[in-house]
Motif scaffolding. Sequence first.
Motif, PDB file in Angstrom:
ATOM      1  N   SER A  61       0.831  -1.208   0.000  1.00  0.00           N
ATOM      2  CA  SER A  61       0.000   0.000   0.000  1.00  0.00           C
ATOM      3  C   SER A  61       0.867   1.261   0.000  1.00  0.00           C
ATOM      4  CB  SER A  61      -0.923  -0.004   1.217  1.00  0.00           C
ATOM      5  OG  SER A  61      -0.158   0.004   2.427  1.00  0.00           O
ATOM      6  N   GLU A  62       1.980   1.237   0.775  1.00  0.00           N
ATOM      7  CA  GLU A  62       2.886   2.389   0.769  1.00  0.00           C
ATOM      8  C   GLU A  62       3.526   2.583  -0.598  1.00  0.00           C
ATOM      9  OE1 GLU A  62       5.667   1.767   3.841  1.00  0.00           O
ATOM     10  OE2 GLU A  62       4.278   2.223   5.495  1.00  0.00           O
ATOM     11  N   LYS A  63       3.900   1.481  -1.258  1.00  0.00           N
ATOM     12  CA  LYS A  63       4.491   1.575  -2.583  1.00  0.00           C
ATOM     13  C   LYS A  63       3.501   2.163  -3.580  1.00  0.00           C
ATOM     14  CE  LYS A  63       6.865  -1.193  -6.076  1.00  0.00           C
ATOM     15  NZ  LYS A  63       7.317  -2.556  -6.451  1.00  0.00           N
ATOM     16  N   LYS A  64       2.258   1.742  -3.480  1.00  0.00           N
ATOM     17  CA  LYS A  64       1.244   2.295  -4.381  1.00  0.00           C
ATOM     18  C   LYS A  64       1.052   3.785  -4.138  1.00  0.00           C
ATOM     19  CE  LYS A  64      -1.368  -1.979  -5.056  1.00  0.00           C
ATOM     20  NZ  LYS A  64      -2.662  -2.668  -4.850  1.00  0.00           N
ATOM     21  N   LYS A  65       1.116   4.200  -2.862  1.00  0.00           N
ATOM     22  CA  LYS A  65       0.987   5.625  -2.559  1.00  0.00           C
ATOM     23  C   LYS A  65       2.139   6.417  -3.183  1.00  0.00           C
ATOM     24  CE  LYS A  65      -1.534   5.145   1.830  1.00  0.00           C
ATOM     25  NZ  LYS A  65      -1.465   5.362   3.289  1.00  0.00           N
ATOM     26  N   LYS A  66       3.395   5.882  -3.059  1.00  0.00           N
ATOM     27  CA  LYS A  66       4.543   6.566  -3.653  1.00  0.00           C
ATOM     28  C   LYS A  66       4.421   6.645  -5.163  1.00  0.00           C
ATOM     29  CE  LYS A  66       7.883   5.380  -0.025  1.00  0.00           C
ATOM     30  NZ  LYS A  66       9.139   4.662   0.280  1.00  0.00           N
ATOM     31  N   GLU A  67       3.960   5.548  -5.779  1.00  0.00           N
ATOM     32  CA  GLU A  67       3.793   5.566  -7.227  1.00  0.00           C
ATOM     33  C   GLU A  67       2.758   6.599  -7.650  1.00  0.00           C
ATOM     34  OE1 GLU A  67       2.835   1.617  -8.311  1.00  0.00           O
ATOM     35  OE2 GLU A  67       4.900   0.871  -8.187  1.00  0.00           O
ATOM     36  N   ARG A  68       1.687   6.714  -6.897  1.00  0.00           N
ATOM     37  CA  ARG A  68       0.668   7.714  -7.225  1.00  0.00           C
ATOM     38  C   ARG A  68       1.218   9.131  -7.076  1.00  0.00           C
ATOM     39  NH1 ARG A  68      -2.953   4.027  -4.600  1.00  0.00           N
ATOM     40  NH2 ARG A  68      -2.746   5.192  -2.629  1.00  0.00           N
ATOM     41  N   LEU A  69       2.041   9.353  -6.002  1.00  0.00           N
ATOM     42  CA  LEU A  69       2.630  10.678  -5.813  1.00  0.00           C
ATOM     43  C   LEU A  69       3.600  11.025  -6.938  1.00  0.00           C
ATOM     44  CD1 LEU A  69       3.299  10.662  -1.947  1.00  0.00           C
ATOM     45  CD2 LEU A  69       1.588  11.999  -3.187  1.00  0.00           C
ATOM     46  N   LEU A  70       4.447  10.058  -7.337  1.00  0.00           N
ATOM     47  CA  LEU A  70       5.383  10.301  -8.432  1.00  0.00           C
ATOM     48  C   LEU A  70       4.652  10.564  -9.745  1.00  0.00           C
ATOM     49  CD1 LEU A  70       8.154   7.624  -7.714  1.00  0.00           C
ATOM     50  CD2 LEU A  70       8.325  10.105  -7.456  1.00  0.00           C
ATOM     51  N   SER A  71       3.566   9.827  -9.965  1.00  0.00           N
ATOM     52  CA  SER A  71       2.797  10.044 -11.179  1.00  0.00           C
ATOM     53  C   SER A  71       2.186  11.439 -11.208  1.00  0.00           C
ATOM     54  CB  SER A  71       1.702   8.981 -11.284  1.00  0.00           C
ATOM     55  OG  SER A  71       0.894   9.199 -12.406  1.00  0.00           O
ATOM     56  N   LEU A  72       1.665  11.879 -10.055  1.00  0.00           N
ATOM     57  CA  LEU A  72       1.118  13.229  -9.982  1.00  0.00           C
ATOM     58  C   LEU A  72       2.191  14.285 -10.207  1.00  0.00           C
ATOM     59  CD1 LEU A  72      -1.309  12.845  -6.927  1.00  0.00           C
ATOM     60  CD2 LEU A  72      -1.947  13.116  -9.335  1.00  0.00           C
ATOM     61  N   PHE A  73       3.394  14.066  -9.619  1.00  0.00           N
ATOM     62  CA  PHE A  73       4.492  15.021  -9.778  1.00  0.00           C
ATOM     63  C   PHE A  73       4.945  15.100 -11.236  1.00  0.00           C
ATOM     64  CE2 PHE A  73       9.103  15.933  -9.699  1.00  0.00           C
ATOM     65  CZ  PHE A  73       9.051  17.201  -9.137  1.00  0.00           C
ATOM     66  N   ALA A  74       5.082  13.930 -11.899  1.00  0.00           N
ATOM     67  CA  ALA A  74       5.488  13.910 -13.303  1.00  0.00           C
ATOM     68  C   ALA A  74       4.455  14.606 -14.186  1.00  0.00           C
ATOM     69  CB  ALA A  74       5.700  12.469 -13.764  1.00  0.00           C
ATOM     70  N   SER A  75       3.186  14.371 -13.892  1.00  0.00           N
ATOM     71  CA  SER A  75       2.136  15.036 -14.674  1.00  0.00           C
ATOM     72  C   SER A  75       2.199  16.546 -14.499  1.00  0.00           C
ATOM     73  CB  SER A  75       0.761  14.501 -14.252  1.00  0.00           C
ATOM     74  OG  SER A  75       0.672  13.114 -14.462  1.00  0.00           O
ATOM     75  N   HIS A  76       2.457  16.976 -13.260  1.00  0.00           N
ATOM     76  CA  HIS A  76       2.552  18.412 -12.996  1.00  0.00           C
ATOM     77  C   HIS A  76       3.749  19.026 -13.733  1.00  0.00           C
ATOM     78  CE1 HIS A  76       2.210  22.196 -10.850  1.00  0.00           C
ATOM     79  NE2 HIS A  76       3.494  22.094 -10.515  1.00  0.00           N
ATOM     80  N   CYS A  77       4.904  18.337 -13.676  1.00  0.00           N
ATOM     81  CA  CYS A  77       6.098  18.858 -14.354  1.00  0.00           C
ATOM     82  C   CYS A  77       5.896  18.922 -15.871  1.00  0.00           C
ATOM     83  CB  CYS A  77       7.310  17.981 -14.028  1.00  0.00           C
ATOM     84  SG  CYS A  77       7.884  18.120 -12.315  1.00  0.00           S
TER      85      CYS A  77
END
Length: 398
Positions: A61-77
């Motif tokens: 679950s923590e890994k999925k949370k990190k992946e979601r955060l990285l995906s959001l950050f990449a989309s923002h960039c």
Amino acid sequence: MLSSVQHRPVCNIGARAVRLQSFSTFNQSGAVSSKSWLGERVGLLLSWLQKAGRGTNKLASEKKKKERLLSLFASHCSFVTGQRLRRALQIGELYSNLYSERSRWTLVSSIWRRLQSKHAPTGKLIAALAGVFMWEDEKIRDDELRRCAWELQALEAVRSQNVTPKTAVHVDPGWEVVMEKKNFRVWRRPIESSHLFEYRVFGSYTDVTPRQFFNVQLDTEYRKKWDALVIKLEVVDKDVNTGTEVVHWATHFPYPMYSRDYVYVRRYQVDIENNLMILVSRAVKHPSVPETQEFVRVHSYQSKMVIRPHRSFDENGFDYLLTYSDDPQTVFPRYCVSWMVSSGMPDFLEKLHTAALRAKNMDFGLHDYVSVAKPTQPTQERLGADNAHTRGSSQIYA
């Protein structure tokens, strides 16, 4: 007696029965205890597996949370980068509609100089990463041209005092005569912190004009015809503001050495008031000409030529002073390199003289770099390799 004998088997049978019953009871109690021990161990194993499963689920679950955060950050960039790129394109289109090409180059150059003056190290790093040639740092400046003229004037002052150029070594310490011919003399002096020498040639010709001799050195197309050692010779970049050119020159070296190539800037000046012609060249690094396995790149190279006509640029007769040094990247001893340079320089000067005579006799249509036309208003426009060397330019660059 008989009765005692008759009752003995009965007693034995009873004792055996008691022992069998006690053994059976012991086995039953041991089995029960073994079952209880095994049950405890199985219970511990099951509880450990349950805990491990809960930990694994937690990590997942923590890994999925990190992946979601990285995906959001990449989309923002990507969104921000896309917006900035679109804005830059819109600004570029706006300026292209408002200004001409020369004005755009002037604007970009002024912005670049301002960035370079405020953040010089950062600007150089950005230029290196972006593959931009730093003209402001690498161009040949006016003071370098003036120093060349002063060297010839100093030698002429020695000659005017009825002192031969051979004894000028005493006036300019460090130089020693290594060769003396009919038309020239050669000196040399050691270069500081190096095993190499710097060479100086003073010579005169009376059967060719200064204009032809000067043009022969500058015309790259003509040199491909009279110099058999040339493999490649082309102008790859040019600064119209100063007339400085970047030249790529590849040449054969004596066997068994590999061929060498040079990337250098050169700038010339025709000083009509002082009756001088000056040509200065030195090695640089240019992003459009990277090193290859085909040639050995020479990184240390410098050549300075000053010509003094006896009368005018178009009449036979002139003196010249050539100062030259380079590091050919050889493994030969110092005296071998000195011998190669000392013997190769007269051969090159003779080829140059012969080529000038041929040009004088109109055997080849030589490009005229010497003209009294004044240069146009300085600009910051920089030309590439396609239009760097044209036959239509005949300005005097100061």
